[in-house]
Design an enzyme around this catalytic site. Structure first.
Site, short mmCIF file in Angstrom:
data_model
loop_
_atom_site.label_atom_id
_atom_site.label_comp_id
_atom_site.label_asym_id
_atom_site.label_seq_id
_atom_site.Cartn_x
_atom_site.Cartn_y
_atom_site.Cartn_z
N GLN A 144 66.66 28.11 4.69
CA GLN A 144 66.98 28.36 3.16
C GLN A 144 68.52 27.27 3.10
O GLN A 144 68.53 26.85 2.02
CB GLN A 144 67.36 29.66 2.77
CG GLN A 144 65.79 30.54 2.68
CD GLN A 144 65.72 31.09 4.07
OE1 GLN A 144 65.98 30.64 5.06
NE2 GLN A 144 64.89 32.45 3.69
N ASN A 177 72.43 40.97 4.67
CA ASN A 177 72.03 39.83 4.07
C ASN A 177 71.23 38.97 5.19
O ASN A 177 71.17 39.45 6.45
CB ASN A 177 73.46 38.85 3.74
CG ASN A 177 73.18 37.64 3.24
OD1 ASN A 177 72.61 37.82 1.96
ND2 ASN A 177 74.07 36.77 3.45
N LYS A 178 70.93 37.74 5.09
CA LYS A 178 70.19 36.96 5.93
C LYS A 178 70.61 36.93 7.21
O LYS A 178 71.67 36.81 7.65
CB LYS A 178 70.31 35.50 5.32
CG LYS A 178 69.53 34.41 6.08
CD LYS A 178 68.06 34.84 6.21
CE LYS A 178 67.22 35.08 5.22
NZ LYS A 178 65.85 35.75 5.26
N ASP A 202 71.60 41.23 0.25
CA ASP A 202 70.34 41.74 -0.04
C ASP A 202 70.54 43.19 -0.43
O ASP A 202 69.75 43.75 -1.15
CB ASP A 202 69.39 41.47 0.86
CG ASP A 202 68.87 40.05 1.08
OD1 ASP A 202 69.32 39.14 1.42
OD2 ASP A 202 67.61 39.98 0.09
O1 MRU Z 1 64.73 35.65 2.83
P1 MRU Z 1 65.62 35.42 1.60
O2 MRU Z 1 65.83 33.83 1.35
O3 MRU Z 1 65.07 35.93 0.27
O4 MRU Z 1 67.14 35.73 1.89
C1 MRU Z 1 68.24 35.45 0.89
C2 MRU Z 1 69.38 35.99 1.33
O5 MRU Z 1 69.60 36.41 2.37
C3 MRU Z 1 70.37 35.74 0.13
O6 MRU Z 1 71.68 35.63 0.67
C4 MRU Z 1 70.66 37.14 -0.75
O7 MRU Z 1 69.05 37.44 -1.20
C5 MRU Z 1 71.35 36.90 -1.84
S1 MRU Z 1 70.56 36.02 -3.09
C6 MRU Z 1 71.89 35.75 -4.41
#
Ligand code: MRU
Length: 346
Positions: A195, A246-247, A236
């Site tokens: 990402q 978070n990720k 998240d």
């Molecule tokens: O797996 P993803 O791409 O949905 O993960 C996204 C993240 O971890 C973002 O940092 C989180 O959702 C915040 S988005 C404002």
């Protein structure tokens, strides 16, 4: 960038993020099933954007019912919610948005079905519009933390692609940039789904912000060189004590930041908070298919018949977080989010 989530009144149009940055393909989602597929496969992703898509997804199920009774409508609402809820269990915004749709139904359950359909559509639109406003306010509060000349390290994508507005972590950066502060951003590639490499660099480049891409393994190196003034990431789900999911990889960025005395900030709307949880230990962590790890460079990159572990998120303990930026203000440690929010942040 053209709006990447668009409600047409008939269907949901989204930019398929799996094709970025090389192809800009918009797709139409007309059923809860199509919406669930798009969320599960990260065609639309990022906690707030997932919540927005799910709200529209539920409404699509209801919209497609011809002359339903109120109880048929409720059955469909529950069925579509169950389906969507299973897609990405970690993002708090997903369950939050589905709960809002259900609450909206309950508040109007006695009314004519046409009115119920109408208020549910408006509720999905409101969830979308509110997120746009939240991003704006997060950006304004967070920009106070950025100085002219700062280099910011971010992980994953918490930008406009992940939200209904300018983004959370990236929203702060865009706002600081708009205020005339010169900022540079170091972006981690964010294995396995990239990402950072595919989406964050794309967004920042489009916005005219200087960006440097690094591999996830290079964070310690750039911090040691003194190149990072602060870290800024999204969330998240955040528990009442400030523990933040978070990720995957966020935790090690936060640990390295602490070692190098670099501030580590989280930016998130209140819809990502889960105040029912004391701490992060019971936040469900999504595990994804092994194919995401064992393929790359257009081929399989690991031997067959080995064990694979692919958690999509990790927990950053509250003590590693210098502040949490929300649409209500900046919250500083020690975190007690239940009371901070009743007193309006600080
Ligand atoms: O797996 P993803 O791409 O949905 O993960 C996204 C993240 O971890 C973002 O940092 C989180 O959702 C915040 S988005 C404002």
């Amino acid at each position: 960038m053209k709006e990447h989530i668009r409600w047409t009144g008939e269907c949901l149009e989204i930019l398929d993020q799996t094709q970025l940055p090389t192809e800009t393909i918009y797709m139409k989602l007309s059923t809860p099933e199509e919406t669930a597929e798009a969320i599960y496969n990260l065609r639309i992703r990022g906690a707030p954007a997932i919540g927005i898509a799910a709200a529209y997804g539920v409404f699509l199920g209801i919209k497609n019912l011809a002359s339903p009774t109120a109880s048929e409508l409720e059955l469909e609402l529950n069925r579509a919610s169950e389906l969507l809820l299973r897609t990405r269990p970690t993002a708090r915004n997903l369950s939050w948005a589905l709960e809002r749709m259900k609450m909206c139904f309950r508040n109007h359950a006695e009314e004519d079905v046409l009115i119920i359909k109408n208020v549910l559509e408006n509720e999905a639109i409101r969830i979308h519009e509110e997120d746009r406003d939240c991003c704006q306010r997060i950006g304004e509060f967070g920009a106070h933390l950025i100085k002219d000349g700062d280099t910011i390290l971010t992980h994953c994508n918490a930008g406009s692609l992940a939200t209904g507005g300018i983004g959370t972590a990236l929203g702060v950066i865009y706002t600081a940039h708009d205020q005339g502060k010169r900022v540079r951003v170091i972006v981690t590639e964010t294995r396995p789904l990239l990402q950072g490499a595919r989406l964050t660099t794309y967004e920042l480049k489009e916005a005219g912000i200087e960006v440097t891409l690094i591999c996830d393994t290079m964070v310690g190196r750039v911090m040691r060189k003194g190149w990072v003034d602060l870290c800024l990431v999204g969330a998240d789900r955040i528990a009442a004590n400030g523990d933040t999911v978070n990720k995957i990889g966020t935790y090690q960025v936060a640990l390295l930041a602490q070692y190098h005395h670099i501030p580590f900030y989280v930016a998130a709307p209140l819809s990502s908070l889960d105040l029912s949880l004391e701490d992060g230990s019971s936040i469900p962590i999504e595990e994804r298919p092994e194919e995401e790890i064992v393929s790359g460079l257009g081929r399989r990159i690991a031997p067959q018949d080995i064990k694979i572990y692919n958690p999509s998120f990790d927990i950053t303990p509250a003590e590693l977080i210098s502040a949490i930026i929300t649409e209500k203000g900046i919250i500083v440690p020690p975190y007690s989010l239940r009371s901070s929010l009743t007193s309006g942040g600080n």
